[in-house]
Structure formats: C-alpha cells, structure tokens
Design a protein around this motif. Structure first.
Motif, PDB file in Angstrom:
ATOM      1  N   GLU A  73     -42.751   4.915 -10.618  1.00 32.01           N
ATOM      2  CA  GLU A  73     -41.968   3.865 -11.271  1.00 32.01           C
ATOM      3  C   GLU A  73     -40.952   4.467 -12.233  1.00 32.01           C
ATOM      4  OE1 GLU A  73     -43.510  -0.145 -13.185  1.00 32.01           O
ATOM      5  OE2 GLU A  73     -43.510   1.454 -14.702  1.00 32.01           O
ATOM      6  N   TYR A  74     -41.380   5.460 -12.998  1.00 31.22           N
ATOM      7  CA  TYR A  74     -40.515   6.102 -13.995  1.00 31.22           C
ATOM      8  C   TYR A  74     -39.303   6.753 -13.329  1.00 31.22           C
ATOM      9  CZ  TYR A  74     -39.588   8.607 -18.404  1.00 31.22           C
ATOM     10  OH  TYR A  74     -39.032   9.078 -19.564  1.00 31.22           O
ATOM     11  N   LEU A  75     -39.542   7.469 -12.244  1.00 29.13           N
ATOM     12  CA  LEU A  75     -38.443   8.113 -11.521  1.00 29.13           C
ATOM     13  C   LEU A  75     -37.531   7.076 -10.879  1.00 29.13           C
ATOM     14  CD1 LEU A  75     -40.413  11.044  -9.849  1.00 29.13           C
ATOM     15  CD2 LEU A  75     -38.893  11.180 -11.839  1.00 29.13           C
ATOM     16  N   THR A  76     -38.112   5.972 -10.434  1.00 30.42           N
ATOM     17  CA  THR A  76     -37.299   4.898  -9.846  1.00 30.42           C
ATOM     18  C   THR A  76     -36.380   4.287 -10.896  1.00 30.42           C
ATOM     19  OG1 THR A  76     -39.087   4.424  -8.276  1.00 30.42           O
ATOM     20  CG2 THR A  76     -37.379   2.762  -8.507  1.00 30.42           C
ATOM     21  N   VAL A  77     -36.899   4.093 -12.100  1.00 29.02           N
ATOM     22  CA  VAL A  77     -36.070   3.594 -13.202  1.00 29.02           C
ATOM     23  C   VAL A  77     -34.865   4.509 -13.407  1.00 29.02           C
ATOM     24  CG1 VAL A  77     -35.970   3.348 -15.722  1.00 29.02           C
ATOM     25  CG2 VAL A  77     -37.852   2.319 -14.447  1.00 29.02           C
ATOM     26  N   ILE A  78     -35.109   5.805 -13.430  1.00 26.08           N
ATOM     27  CA  ILE A  78     -34.031   6.762 -13.681  1.00 26.08           C
ATOM     28  C   ILE A  78     -33.007   6.739 -12.556  1.00 26.08           C
ATOM     29  CG2 ILE A  78     -33.493   9.222 -13.903  1.00 26.08           C
ATOM     30  CD1 ILE A  78     -36.195   9.565 -15.318  1.00 26.08           C
ATOM     31  N   ILE A  79     -33.465   6.851 -11.319  1.00 24.33           N
ATOM     32  CA  ILE A  79     -32.531   6.930 -10.190  1.00 24.33           C
ATOM     33  C   ILE A  79     -31.799   5.607  -9.998  1.00 24.33           C
ATOM     34  CG2 ILE A  79     -32.336   7.291  -7.697  1.00 24.33           C
ATOM     35  CD1 ILE A  79     -34.747   9.196  -7.914  1.00 24.33           C
ATOM     36  N   PHE A  80     -32.506   4.484 -10.138  1.00 24.89           N
ATOM     37  CA  PHE A  80     -31.873   3.180  -9.966  1.00 24.89           C
ATOM     38  C   PHE A  80     -30.817   2.938 -11.035  1.00 24.89           C
ATOM     39  CE2 PHE A  80     -31.412  -1.391 -10.449  1.00 24.89           C
ATOM     40  CZ  PHE A  80     -31.369  -1.841  -9.133  1.00 24.89           C
ATOM     41  N   THR A  81     -31.140   3.269 -12.285  1.00 26.87           N
ATOM     42  CA  THR A  81     -30.191   3.045 -13.378  1.00 26.87           C
ATOM     43  C   THR A  81     -28.935   3.874 -13.201  1.00 26.87           C
ATOM     44  OG1 THR A  81     -32.018   2.570 -14.908  1.00 26.87           O
ATOM     45  CG2 THR A  81     -29.890   3.155 -15.887  1.00 26.87           C
ATOM     46  N   THR A  82     -29.099   5.150 -12.830  1.00 24.58           N
ATOM     47  CA  THR A  82     -27.945   6.044 -12.732  1.00 24.58           C
ATOM     48  C   THR A  82     -27.112   5.788 -11.485  1.00 24.58           C
ATOM     49  OG1 THR A  82     -29.310   7.722 -11.626  1.00 24.58           O
ATOM     50  CG2 THR A  82     -29.102   7.878 -14.016  1.00 24.58           C
TER      51      THR A  82
END
Length: 674
Positions: A538-547
């Motif tokens: 989830e944490y990595l998804t937040v980062i990749i999705f946001t950027t």
C-alpha cells in the motif's frame, strides 16, 4: 590468462559522451584486477549512444565479480559522461550486468555492483556491506533536507537547479526555464500583442476569444461555449482538473443557512431539502481554507480579491450534478447573501465565477503544488538518502522520481518565489500561496493519499449513485494495477513480514518521510515504520500513484479547463458582491483579470499542460535497473494490465463531447516533471 569481455553503454542524451581517459578495474571474490585504460582521448569511443567492447586480461581468475570501478580522468576540459550500464562476459561464458544510469562528472570514480537486487540483510561479505554504507553516506551529503518555508514539507537544500547533483538535473535546463517557456507560450498563442495593455479590461466575454481561438481544442472549445451553464459548472467538480473537493453532504452546515424555500425550485424529487440530504442527493464544496488568506498586493495599480465560498450542489433526475446555492463568504449575514439559480442572471453567473476562481486557487496551490509536487519531492529525497542503488525498492521507485527534485527547485527559483511568475497573474501570489500550503498541511494525511480511501471519505465511492465520476473510476483501476505490480515485486524479495521488519534501509526511508516530509506530525497518519508486506504494498502504491497518476489527473487538464479565462479566473479585481440585484455585465468584466494577467495565465496553463520531450509514461522503464527474470515478468504483467485500462478508457470516450483521458496510462508520465 583469464580474459573478460567488458561492454560499456553510453547514454543517448545530448553531451552524454566523453573524450576523457576512462579506466576500469574488476573486483572479485578471489582478487582484484589492475586498472585498465579502456579509451584514449579522441579514439571515438564512449560517444553519445555508443556501445563499446573491450577485452580485459588478468593474471589469474578473480572468482565471482562483485564490484566494478570506473575512473574518469580529464584530458582537456570538464567533460561529463553518462554511463548507462556495463556488462561483463566471464571466462566461463557467463554474463553479468552492472546497471549505472548516472553521470560521471569531473575526475570522479564510481563503483558498481551487479544488477541483482539485494536487501541489506542479504549482503554477507564485508566488502559489499561497506560499498552499500559508503554509497548512502555519499548520497546523504549530497541530498540534504532544508526548510523553504515554516510548516512546509522539507525540500532539497539547493538554491538553484545548477546546485543540484548532476544525476537529478534536467538534461537541458532551458527546457524547463519557466520564464522562457511562458514567454514562448504567449508568443505561440499570439497573445503577447496584448501585453502593452497590461492593466486594461476586456470589453466583454467575446473579447476573451481574441486570446483563445488560436490553439483551441475539443474540450476547451466546449468549455468556452457552455461555461455559463449549470451542468458544466457541476461537471467540473467530477472530471475537471480539480476533481478532489466535492463531497456528499450529510448535514447542511450552520454557516450555510439554506432553507427549503430557497432551493425548492431546484429540487426535482418532490422531497424536502432534509430528505434529499438523507437520500444522498446533496453535495458540498467548501473553500474554507481561503478564509483569511491575504490577496496579492504586489501591484499597487491593481487591487486583487479572494473569497472563501461554500457551494451546495444537487444530483438531479438525469444524474447530473448542478449547483443550487452559493454563499461567497464563510460567515452568514445580510452582507453575505446566498445566491440561487432563481436569482437575476448576472447575480448567479458572478457567484459561479467566484467559485471557479476560488477552485483555481485551491487547485494550483493545494491539489497540484502541495499534494503532488512537494510530497513527491519528499519521497524522492528520502529515496536517495536511504535506499542504495542495489536495493529493490530503489530500483522500483527511481523511474517515478525522474526530474521531480529538479522541477521543484526550478519552481522555487522562478515560479513560486518572492516576485516570481506566480505573483504576476494570481490573486494568491505575493505570499497568499504560502499561507495556503501552511494551512493545508493539516489535511495532508496518509489516508488522503490512499486513493480508494480518499474517495470513500468524501462519500463519492458509489458508481450507482454517481455514475459519471470518471476520475474515480479510472483512478481506481490505475491504483489497483500499480498495487498489483508492487505486490508482485515485494513477494520476489520479501519472503515474509519478518523480512520487511528486518530491512533497516526500508525503515530508514519510511522514517525520513515521516520525520522530514510530514515534520513528525503524528496526526498525519504517516507510518514511522512498515511491519507487513501488505502495508508495504500500500505504501509503495501511494508513492507511485501520487508521483504518476495523481499528478497527471490534476496537471494535464489545465489548458482544457482553465484557458477560457471566465471559467477559471486567476484573480478578481472587484470584491465579491454583498447584495443581490445590482450585478451588471460591466461589473463582471471589470471583476475578471485584465488583458495582461489573462495573457500570463494563458501562457502558464498552456506550458504546464505540455508533456516533457521524450516523456516516459506509466510502466515504461527503458533503464533496466532490474535484471532478474521474475521482475521483468512482473513488469510485463503490469504493462498488460495498463494496456487493458487504456483500451477500456478509449472505448468509453468514443463519441463523447467531453472525453476523460487524464488517467489513461498512456497519458500518465512516470513522474512529476512539469
């Protein structure tokens, strides 16, 4: 004697090649080679885009090659070199890949590990542990945190683009020069002919077409033709360039004393206002954050104004979202009337224009600047400081950090700095935008960056109740595709939750984001550490999705929705009306931006809506940081999932007057780079 074949690939960017002396040495488990000169000056090796091969003969077998050292020594003048990768063919016929994808500057040397991703606990030998530690120590000296304004997420410690480490600079600084690009945009749009009339008002709405027609497109033309209509006003809350504010209204706030008598003619279900609220048909957008923000005072010749409106909306029987009440201030009273669709035409139109102007300010400073640019820079700095190049999460994330620190540094240098370009046309320039970010930080939470959670928190998750919310529909699909990819990669390298807990570099990365990005504010909900594979995904998804996706959704529609000035005024030159029945067309035109500010605004939204040259879109990873087959298979699966989303969006958009394509993966850049 054993012989190794070494292949060296130079980048294809301009000036990527070098004429300097280049030396190579191999370090294996059984010994080290001597330093070998690979190229002499002007032998035409290491040219831009070249792949050169050399034989390196050693006295005895070196064993498994662990490290490669590359040294560059100046021949005549400073000659930076971009090294993509090195492959080594061993005497046994095996091939080893050593990714680099970095600039070698001055008379520097770099030490490369082979491309197999390793967690810190995987390294058993002292030499590999030391290499890992030294790389991070070096990076932490280069990538330093700095406070740009009190209360902001921390940013990179650099005064200008040229101060940045060479590896994260743009290949061509002119390409991201805001002053140059905005001026070029105004020239291309043929609007610079109005700049000498900077303070003068337009004559009427049709007069705005003089700076609009030259590069009109489908959506912007449609906006120009329909911007006055209530359905177009409401539609933008769902699928415009700021589709993140609208929420289902569960109770009419006391500060908005709307009565049934006021809105009765707008309701279509023979229900009371209270009953409509209970059935979920009433929505609200509240611009409370703008209350108390100082308007731009940098130009003494033009007084500029801000408002903090509240807008009530209704889902009609056609499932369209339309406005039914607008109050232009936060405190109810006789000088703060509630405007209604049943009011005089110009009263209602000006009230909607004020909402659109307020929406523009929140979009630019909070939705776009803070919640994509600034938070993505936090992710980038933390990654460079805490994850070495051999770490699988560095390899996963680095394509999504491309040029982010550079574009933000350039923005602080030219755009949002004191007396920057932002001050020229925006009512929140001159310091108001700084106040807005400081106020908005309290709402920048971890859950608010989790796309499905954020949609649900606003009560906007039901496709049945709200069928035309394409931002939500496409965003969920892209989120799930990214999450699936992240899970696949995690399961390759993390066998269990225990392995996640033991990854000290991952935990340092997470802590950096919490402590420096979120300033250690517990209420932000950002984790201090990650304990499970599920949470890590989830944490990595937040980062990749946001950027990638979130930035694309709120950035690349700016020309579509904001180029028709009355639909997104960057400033207002008259105060909000305090009574009904007095608004005239002349008053509206005098309230809208003057000719000069309109031209600056148009140049800005055009420039910001353009993709970078050689843009890399979501799932396109030409730099092969990963070399393992399972990860490449995960990438192929990711790309296939994204292609299916593209096809679905393309099919839905066919024959639509207002297609929604901002979250189509083939239009989502990997990173925040504009």
């Amino acid at each position: 004697m054993p012989s190794y074949t070494v292949t060296v690939a130079t980048g294809s960017q301009w000036f990527a090649g070098t004429d300097d002396y280049v030396y190579l040495s191999l370090e294996g488990a059984a010994g080290c080679s001597e330093r070998h000169l690979l190229d002499k000056p002007f032998y035409n090796d290491f040219e831009r885009g070249a792949v050169d091969s050399y034989d390196v003969t050693v006295e005895e077998d070196l064993g498994e090659i662990q490290l490669i050292k590359i040294e560059k020594r100046k021949y005549w003048y400073q000659d930076d070199w971009y090294l993509k990768y090195i492959t080594v063919k061993t005497p046994m016929g095996d091939y080893l890949e050593f990714p680099c994808y970095r600039w070698i500057t001055d008379e520097k040397e770099i030490v490369l590990r082979d491309g197999r991703a390793k967690l810190p606990q995987d390294d058993k030998t002292q030499i590999l542990k030391q290499h890992r530690r030294k790389e991070l120590e070096t990076r932490q000296k280069k990538y330093r945190w700095k406070e740009w304004h009190p209360g902001f997420p921390l940013s990179i410690d650099a005064h200008s683009h040229s101060d940045l480490p060479r590896d994260i600079q743009f290949d061509n600084e002119k390409g991201i020069d805001f002053i140059l690009n905005y001026s070029k945009a105004m020239e291309n749009l043929y609007v610079n002919r109005f700049m000498h009339m900077f303070q003068s008002s337009w004559s009427d709405f049709a007069d705005f077409e003089k700076i609009f027609v030259r590069i009109s497109n489908t959506i912007s033309e449609y906006v120009m033709q329909h911007w006055k209509e209530d359905f177009m006003f409401g539609y933008q809350f769902l699928n415009g360039c700021n589709p993140v504010l609208i929420r289902r209204c569960t109770e009419i706030p006391k500060k908005l004393p709307v009565t049934m008598h006021m809105v009765e003619c707008s309701l279509e279900r023979n229900l009371t206002l209270e009953e409509e609220v209970k059935q979920g048909n009433i929505f609200i957008v509240d611009y409370e954050l703008l209350d108390g923000v100082d308007a731009n005072k940098t130009d003494p010749c033009t007084i500029q104004y801000l408002a903090a409106p509240i807008c009530l909306l209704y889902k009609n029987l056609e499932n369209k979202i339309v406005p039914i009440a607008i109050q232009l201030g936060q405190k109810p009273g006789p000088d703060n009337p509630i405007f209604l669709p049943s009011d005089a035409t110009y009263d209602w139109l000006l009230a909607k224009i004020w909402v659109r102007s307020s929406d523009f300010h929140i979009h630019q400073t909070v939705t776009h600047l803070l919640r994509t640019h600034l938070i993505s820079e936090v992710f980038s700095i933390a990654m460079f400081r805490q994850l070495p190049a051999v770490h699988p999460l560095f390899k996963l994330l680095v394509p999504h950090m491309r040029f982010t620190i550079a574009i933000n540094t350039k923005a602080r240098e030219q755009l949002i700095c004191e007396c920057g370009l932002f001050d020229k046309a925006n009512a929140t320039g001159g310091g108001g935008h700084v106040q807005m970010v400081q106020k908005a930080m309290k709402d920048l939470t971890y859950n608010s960056l989790c796309f499905p959670e954020e949609i649900k928190a606003r009560g906007m998750d039901s496709k049945e109740d709200i069928p035309y919310y394409y931002y939500r529909d496409d965003g969920i699909k892209v989120w799930e595709a990214i999450k699936s990819f992240a899970e696949d990669v995690i399961h390759i390298y993390y066998e269990s939750d225990e392995v996640v807990c033991e990854d000290v570099e991952l935990q340092a990365f997470v802590k950096d984001i919490y402590v420096y990005g979120m300033r250690g504010v517990k209420a932000s909900g950002f984790p201090k550490m990650i304990r499970t594979r599920e949470k890590l995904a989830e944490y990595l998804t937040v980062i990749i999705f946001t950027t990638s996706a979130q930035h694309a959704a709120v950035n690349f529609g700016q020309y579509d929705w904001c180029s028709w000035i009355p639909n997104a005024p960057p400033t207002m030159r008259r105060p909000p009306p305090t009574e009904k029945g007095t608004v005239t067309i002349e008053q509206i035109v005098e309230s809208l931006p003057d000719r000069g500010r309109s031209c600056w605004h148009l140049g800005a939204v055009w420039a910001l809506s353009q993709f970078q040259d050689n843009e890399l879109f979501l799932g396109v990873y030409p730099d092969e940081h990963f070399v393992e087959k399972p990860v490449k298979e995960a990438m192929a699966k990711f790309h296939k999932n994204l292609d299916e989303i593209v096809n679905a969006i393309t099919s839905r958009n066919k024959n639509k007057k207002l297609p929604y394509y901002y979250l189509s993966p083939d239009r989502i850049p990997n990173s925040v780079a504009v």
